[in-house]
Structure formats: C-alpha cells, structure tokens
Design a protein around this motif. Structure first.
Motif, PDB file in Angstrom:
ATOM      1  N   VAL A 133     -50.247 -58.918  69.809  1.00 42.57           N
ATOM      2  CA  VAL A 133     -50.631 -60.036  68.964  1.00 42.57           C
ATOM      3  C   VAL A 133     -50.121 -61.320  69.597  1.00 42.57           C
ATOM      4  O   VAL A 133     -48.910 -61.485  69.791  1.00 42.57           O
ATOM      5  CB  VAL A 133     -50.075 -59.883  67.534  1.00 42.57           C
ATOM      6  CG1 VAL A 133     -50.423 -61.108  66.693  1.00 42.57           C
ATOM      7  CG2 VAL A 133     -50.635 -58.612  66.888  1.00 42.57           C
ATOM      8  N   LYS A 154     -46.503 -60.586  59.936  1.00 45.71           N
ATOM      9  CA  LYS A 154     -45.973 -60.236  61.260  1.00 45.71           C
ATOM     10  C   LYS A 154     -45.093 -58.992  61.178  1.00 45.71           C
ATOM     11  O   LYS A 154     -45.172 -58.099  62.046  1.00 45.71           O
ATOM     12  CB  LYS A 154     -45.187 -61.408  61.836  1.00 45.71           C
ATOM     13  CG  LYS A 154     -46.058 -62.532  62.379  1.00 45.71           C
ATOM     14  CD  LYS A 154     -45.207 -63.639  62.988  1.00 45.71           C
ATOM     15  CE  LYS A 154     -46.068 -64.735  63.611  1.00 45.71           C
ATOM     16  NZ  LYS A 154     -45.249 -65.839  64.176  1.00 45.71           N
ATOM     17  N   GLU A 177     -47.512 -65.518  56.603  1.00 44.87           N
ATOM     18  CA  GLU A 177     -47.241 -65.321  58.025  1.00 44.87           C
ATOM     19  C   GLU A 177     -46.112 -64.341  58.306  1.00 44.87           C
ATOM     20  O   GLU A 177     -46.300 -63.347  59.034  1.00 44.87           O
ATOM     21  CB  GLU A 177     -46.930 -66.664  58.688  1.00 44.87           C
ATOM     22  CG  GLU A 177     -46.573 -66.535  60.164  1.00 44.87           C
ATOM     23  CD  GLU A 177     -46.152 -67.851  60.785  1.00 44.87           C
ATOM     24  OE1 GLU A 177     -45.897 -67.872  62.002  1.00 44.87           O
ATOM     25  OE2 GLU A 177     -46.065 -68.875  60.046  1.00 44.87           O
ATOM     26  N   ASN A 178     -44.924 -64.581  57.788  1.00 42.92           N
ATOM     27  CA  ASN A 178     -43.775 -63.748  58.140  1.00 42.92           C
ATOM     28  C   ASN A 178     -43.952 -62.308  57.677  1.00 42.92           C
ATOM     29  O   ASN A 178     -43.666 -61.358  58.423  1.00 42.92           O
ATOM     30  CB  ASN A 178     -42.492 -64.339  57.558  1.00 42.92           C
ATOM     31  CG  ASN A 178     -42.100 -65.642  58.238  1.00 42.92           C
ATOM     32  OD1 ASN A 178     -42.472 -65.883  59.394  1.00 42.92           O
ATOM     33  ND2 ASN A 178     -41.373 -66.497  57.540  1.00 42.92           N
ATOM     34  N   MET A 194     -53.623 -64.753  67.100  1.00 40.96           N
ATOM     35  CA  MET A 194     -53.219 -64.993  65.708  1.00 40.96           C
ATOM     36  C   MET A 194     -52.990 -66.480  65.490  1.00 40.96           C
ATOM     37  O   MET A 194     -52.231 -67.121  66.227  1.00 40.96           O
ATOM     38  CB  MET A 194     -51.939 -64.217  65.377  1.00 40.96           C
ATOM     39  CG  MET A 194     -51.463 -64.416  63.946  1.00 40.96           C
ATOM     40  SD  MET A 194     -50.026 -63.373  63.562  1.00 40.96           S
ATOM     41  CE  MET A 194     -49.733 -63.829  61.846  1.00 40.96           C
ATOM     42  N   PRO A 207     -49.812 -65.245  69.257  1.00 40.57           N
ATOM     43  CA  PRO A 207     -49.940 -66.456  68.417  1.00 40.57           C
ATOM     44  C   PRO A 207     -50.528 -67.619  69.216  1.00 40.57           C
ATOM     45  O   PRO A 207     -50.158 -67.855  70.376  1.00 40.57           O
ATOM     46  CB  PRO A 207     -48.495 -66.743  68.004  1.00 40.57           C
ATOM     47  CG  PRO A 207     -47.779 -65.431  68.123  1.00 40.57           C
ATOM     48  CD  PRO A 207     -48.409 -64.767  69.307  1.00 40.57           C
ATOM     49  N   ALA A 244     -52.425 -55.082  57.500  1.00 42.01           N
ATOM     50  CA  ALA A 244     -51.861 -54.914  58.843  1.00 42.01           C
ATOM     51  C   ALA A 244     -52.215 -53.548  59.422  1.00 42.01           C
ATOM     52  O   ALA A 244     -52.591 -53.429  60.597  1.00 42.01           O
ATOM     53  CB  ALA A 244     -50.352 -55.096  58.791  1.00 42.01           C
ATOM     54  N   LEU A 256     -47.375 -56.013  60.736  1.00 39.83           N
ATOM     55  CA  LEU A 256     -48.049 -55.696  61.990  1.00 39.83           C
ATOM     56  C   LEU A 256     -47.127 -54.944  62.935  1.00 39.83           C
ATOM     57  O   LEU A 256     -47.525 -53.945  63.566  1.00 39.83           O
ATOM     58  CB  LEU A 256     -48.546 -56.982  62.651  1.00 39.83           C
ATOM     59  CG  LEU A 256     -49.745 -57.678  61.999  1.00 39.83           C
ATOM     60  CD1 LEU A 256     -49.936 -59.087  62.557  1.00 39.83           C
ATOM     61  CD2 LEU A 256     -51.031 -56.860  62.200  1.00 39.83           C
ATOM     62  N   LYS A 257     -45.880 -55.401  63.033  1.00 50.01           N
ATOM     63  CA  LYS A 257     -44.907 -54.724  63.891  1.00 50.01           C
ATOM     64  C   LYS A 257     -44.679 -53.291  63.416  1.00 50.01           C
ATOM     65  O   LYS A 257     -44.596 -52.360  64.221  1.00 50.01           O
ATOM     66  CB  LYS A 257     -43.594 -55.497  63.908  1.00 50.01           C
ATOM     67  CG  LYS A 257     -43.657 -56.812  64.678  1.00 50.01           C
ATOM     68  CD  LYS A 257     -42.349 -57.589  64.592  1.00 50.01           C
ATOM     69  CE  LYS A 257     -41.211 -56.871  65.282  1.00 50.01           C
ATOM     70  NZ  LYS A 257     -39.972 -57.695  65.290  1.00 50.01           N
ATOM     71  N   ILE A 315     -45.530 -58.525  68.727  1.00 46.39           N
ATOM     72  CA  ILE A 315     -45.767 -59.957  68.522  1.00 46.39           C
ATOM     73  C   ILE A 315     -45.264 -60.712  69.743  1.00 46.39           C
ATOM     74  O   ILE A 315     -44.070 -60.692  70.059  1.00 46.39           O
ATOM     75  CB  ILE A 315     -45.071 -60.471  67.255  1.00 46.39           C
ATOM     76  CG1 ILE A 315     -45.389 -59.568  66.052  1.00 46.39           C
ATOM     77  CG2 ILE A 315     -45.492 -61.909  66.984  1.00 46.39           C
ATOM     78  CD1 ILE A 315     -46.848 -59.475  65.696  1.00 46.39           C
TER      79      ILE A 315
END
Length: 525
Positions: A333, A276, A272-273, A356, A335, A244, A279-280, A286
């Motif tokens: 980002v 995310k 995934e979770n 994403m 989705p 990330a 990334l945050k 997001i």
C-alpha cells in the motif's frame, strides 16, 4: 502494456498476401461450420456447450499451472479458480436463456428469429488466457457461432493446447468441424488480416488499448474493452475490518492481473489510522514515503508501466525496489498525496500495489475518485465500502463507470464472481470508455434478432406461430409435428462429426475449389 509485450514477441516478417491467404482459408472453414451450426436445435446446442464446459473444468488446474510456468506471473491456485468459474458456472448463469428458438410476443404481434453473428475472431490477453478462452468459446457455442482464437504470444503454447481440447470436446459432442479454431503462429499481419476480412463477422477483443483500438478501426463490428483503474472508497460508515480484508483479498487475487482490481484506495481522515491497521492485519505492507518513491521509479518508466511487474507477487516487487517486507506480505500500500498526471501511482497497476489517498472531505473523496477514472479506466469499474445507501448512490452517480461494487472485492465482484452481475472476462466500458457496450459482455451480444412485425391494427389478426418451429436441416431432424406448441424439439441423437461432414459433399468440394482460387489470386498480388 499488453501491446508492447505483444509487439516484442511476435514475428512481423510474414507478408500481408500470405497472411490474407491463411486467414481466408481458416475463415472459410469457420464460415461453413457456422452455417451448419445455425441448423442445430437447442438441445443439441446445449449438449455441445455442456461437453465443452466439462472439458474446461477438468483441465482448469492443469492449465493454471502451465500458464504460470509459461508466462512467469500470476498465482496458479487463483488461475484455477478463474478457469473453473468460466466453465460450468458461466453456462449455468445463462442456462435459462434461449438463443435458438423463436420468441413470440402475441400482445405486440411480433415474432423474433435468432440470428447468430457467424464467425467470431477473438483476441486473448496474456494475463487471463485460459479463462478468457473458456469464456469466449462458450459464449460462441451458446449462440451457435464459430470462433477463431488468436492467443497472446506470451502464453501461446498453453493457449493452443487449451483451444484444441475444447475443439475436440465440441466435435465429439456433435459440433461441426472447424467451429473452434486457433492461430498457431499469431503475427501482426495475420491478426490484421483476420480483423480486416469481410468474412469476419465480429471481433471480440480483450487486451491492451492499442489492440482494442485496432479492432474498432478494422472496419468490422467489434466488441472491445478499455483499461481499468478502479478507485475504491472506504467511507466513515464502513465496516473497516471487513473492508480491509476484502480489498487485500481482491488486490492479491492472482497477483492483481484482473483489470477489475482496485487501483487507488481513497478514504477520509477519521478512518485513515483504523484502516491502515486493518490493512496490515490482513497482510498489507504500508509503505513509507521513501518506499513509495522507490515503487514509483520501478513501476513507471518514460515508456509507461514496467511490464516486468505485471502479475508478480508483492514480495518480489518489494525486493526489486529494495524494500524490506515480511515474507507473508500480500500487497503493498503506497500512500500518495495527490491524484493526477503528476502522480503515476494513481494510474492502473496490474500488480499487487495499491495507491492510497486520504481526502479531506467526503465531497473531495468523490471528486478524487472521479479524477482517478479521468486519468484512465473511464467506464470500467469502481468499488465502495459503506453502510450508507445514500453514500453508495452518490458515489455511483459521480464516478463515470458502469459497474460499482458495494462491500465486495472489486476484482471478483465487477467480473460477476462475488456479485450477481453477469460473469465475464470482457468488461464493456460504454460511452464513458469509448466502447460499444457498457455492460458485462455475454452471449446476448453475439446474436441479433430478426423481427417479424404484424400490422398493429386490431382488425389484422396475428398468426399462430406457437405450432411453427424452425426446420433444422442437415444433421438434425426437424421438430416433430406433434411436439408441444412453442417448445423446443425433442432431443435428437447428438449429431456425429462424420454425419455432418458428409452432408452436401458436392457443396464442400465447390467450396474448396473457391478457396483455392481465392488463395491463388491473393498470392499473385
């Protein structure tokens, strides 16, 4: 994207005849400079290269600020890094490569003589103008070629100033006058005249697809690049936190104007979770479904990508879309549920917006990564974050690109600045991308070799070429007869521009008369 901006900014009223005349004058000057430069030995050549690299390094920060002010996009701090990387580090990468002296293979009984291309016509983009200028000029100087630069109109003033400084540094170090030139008023007819002239030996095209295609269809040899659209796959074995951090750092670098930036992030449900959240934590926002829809409307118009978004920062784009984000947001980002022509967000985005997609299985993730590049970007670049060597090889064997970056920022990594790939600002897209070259373009692509091949029969002896050096005529003395066999000549004094200008003045006068006559003929048509 580049082409539409290019067309909107340049004057197309210039007549083809006048353009051909102007091009002819500059190309004749460049051709003369290339002929003289071909006589230089390696020591003199590298003194010029190092002087120009030093000048580029010294002005890196200044021109980074000026480019951002003139174009309105990008990050000055990041452009400074790119400008510096395309100066001294670029030269150091190729310092041990010799593009001047003979190569002698006694086993195969072959002698190779380097033959520079001659006159290079180089197009530069608005996104990375100074770094591209540094890079192309230094590649030409390392191989003793002359270069004529055509700057992008959006950054014309800064580009012209940068080229002039490099040209001055080269001539002060002993380069022939005219070895580096720049079009001060680029126009469509003028660029066409340069690309189509038989006095242009090769075209180095960096920019939008129409520009590159025009270079390839000019009738002259061309080295161009295709568009990027790099997929990045984060698999289940990856260090998600590091992945990330690297993705955000890459996608936010210079507001994502490098064509090597990650465009679509692909991952798996089990990651995934966590991804995310990571990334945050690294500065990403997001998007919700509504946010993604707003981004889609803003970024993609019926005519294509919204050029107003190129190189803008994430908060500016969010504000234009009516999305409220933290002030420290680095990337957005978005989705998406599918990849294909129906989803424009799966296409190239030269801004800090990252699509994403969560694939159902690893197999689907590989096929979706391949699909991203089928839309656009074939042959260019891709990235993967993994600890599994088999996964890296499977991915690299599936996606149709010629560089796959592993566990590194793709923006910098594919361009050779966070990996040990050759540093470049011209990415070859090869057969997949309908380009002539698949590797990172370097000086080796601007010099060919004449091969002197002896009879392979063992009864025919090979000559002793170790004691024969090329005679560097004109401003440089020939290699000393008592020099070390096979070595470069002892370093002579740097040839002065005045000395070079004075050689064979009768020939130069005749050349001027020929140019004038040719120009008169062109203007009569």
């Amino acid at each position: 994207m580049e082409a539409s901006l290019f067309n909107s900014l340049i004057d197309i009223s210039e007549s083809p005849a006048a353009s051909r005349g102007q091009a002819d004058l500059m190309l004749e000057r460049a051709r003369w400079a290339a002929t003289v430069f071909d006589r230089y030995d390696r020591d003199a050549t590298m003194r010029i290269v190092d002087a120009v690299a030093q000048a580029a390094h010294e002005h890196a920060a200044e021109f980074a600020k000026k480019v951002v002010a003139e174009s309105g996009f990008g990050v000055a701090e990041h452009k400074k890094i790119k400008n510096e990387l395309t100066a001294k580090p670029l030269v150091d990468f190729y310092r041990d490569q010799d593009y001047v002296n003979l190569r002698i293979d006694e086993t195969r009984k072959i002698v190779e003589i380097p033959r520079p291309a001659g006159v290079v016509f180089a197009l530069t983009p608005s996104t990375n103008p100074i770094a591209t200028i540094n890079y192309k000029v230094l590649l030409c100087l390392m191989t003793r070629n002359a270069i004529v630069m055509s700057p992008h109109p959006a950054v014309r003033e800064t580009s012209i100033e940068a080229v002039r400084i490099l040209a001055r540094a080269a001539e002060e170090a002993g380069a022939p006058a005219g070895v580096i030139q720049v079009l001060e008023q680029p126009s469509i007819p003028l660029v066409d005249a340069f690309m189509g002239s038989d006095k242009t030996n090769v075209i180095l095209a960096t920019g939008g697809t129409p520009m590159v295609r025009a270079a390839y269809s000019s009738g002259n040899p061309a080295i161009g690049v295709g568009p990027g659209n790099a997929p990045v796959f984060v698999d289940a074995s990856a260090d998600v936190t590091k992945a990330a951090q690297r993705i955000v750092a890459s996608k936010s670098f210079d507001n994502s104007v490098l064509c090597t930036n990650e465009s679509v992030l692909i991952t798996l449900p089990e990651v995934e979770n966590q991804l995310k959240m990571a990334l945050k934590s690294s500065g990403a926002y997001i998007c919700s479904d509504e946010d993604t829809a707003a981004l889609r409307r803003f970024l993609f118009h019926p005519r294509g990508f919204n050029v107003e978004a190129i190189g803008r920062d994430a908060t500016w784009i969010a504000q234009e879309c009516g999305i409220r984000v933290p002030t420290n947001t680095k990337i957005l980002v978005a989705p998406i549920t599918q990849i294909g022509v129906e989803e424009p967000m799966s296409r190239e985005k030269l801004c800090p917006v990252l699509a994403m997609h969560v694939a159902k299985t690893r197999s689907q993730a590989l096929s979706q990564s391949r699909a991203v590049l089928r839309l656009t970007g074939a042959g260019h670049s891709a990235a993967i974050h993994t600890k599994d060597e088999a996964s890296a090889i499977d991915y690299a064997s599936t996606v149709e690109v010629y560089r796959v970056v592993v566990n590194a920022p793709c923006s910098q990594g594919a361009a050779g600045f966070a990996t040990n790939l050759a540093p470049t600002f011209t990415i070859g897209t090869g057969f997949f991308g309908r380009s002539s070259i698949g590797e990172n373009v370097g000086p080796q692509h601007l010099v060919h070799w004449t091969r002197v091949a002896y009879n392979s029969d063992t009864d025919e002896s090979f000559g002793n070429y170790q004691e024969i050096g090329r005679g560097f005529r004109g401003a440089l003395p020939p290699a000393p007869a008592d020099g070390v066999p096979g070595s470069a000549p002892a370093a002579p004094p740097a040839p002065q521009p005045s000395a070079i200008s004075s050689i064979d003045s009768a020939t130069k006068d005749e050349l001027r008369r020929l140019i004038a006559a040719e120009l008169r003929d062109l203007l009569r048509k």
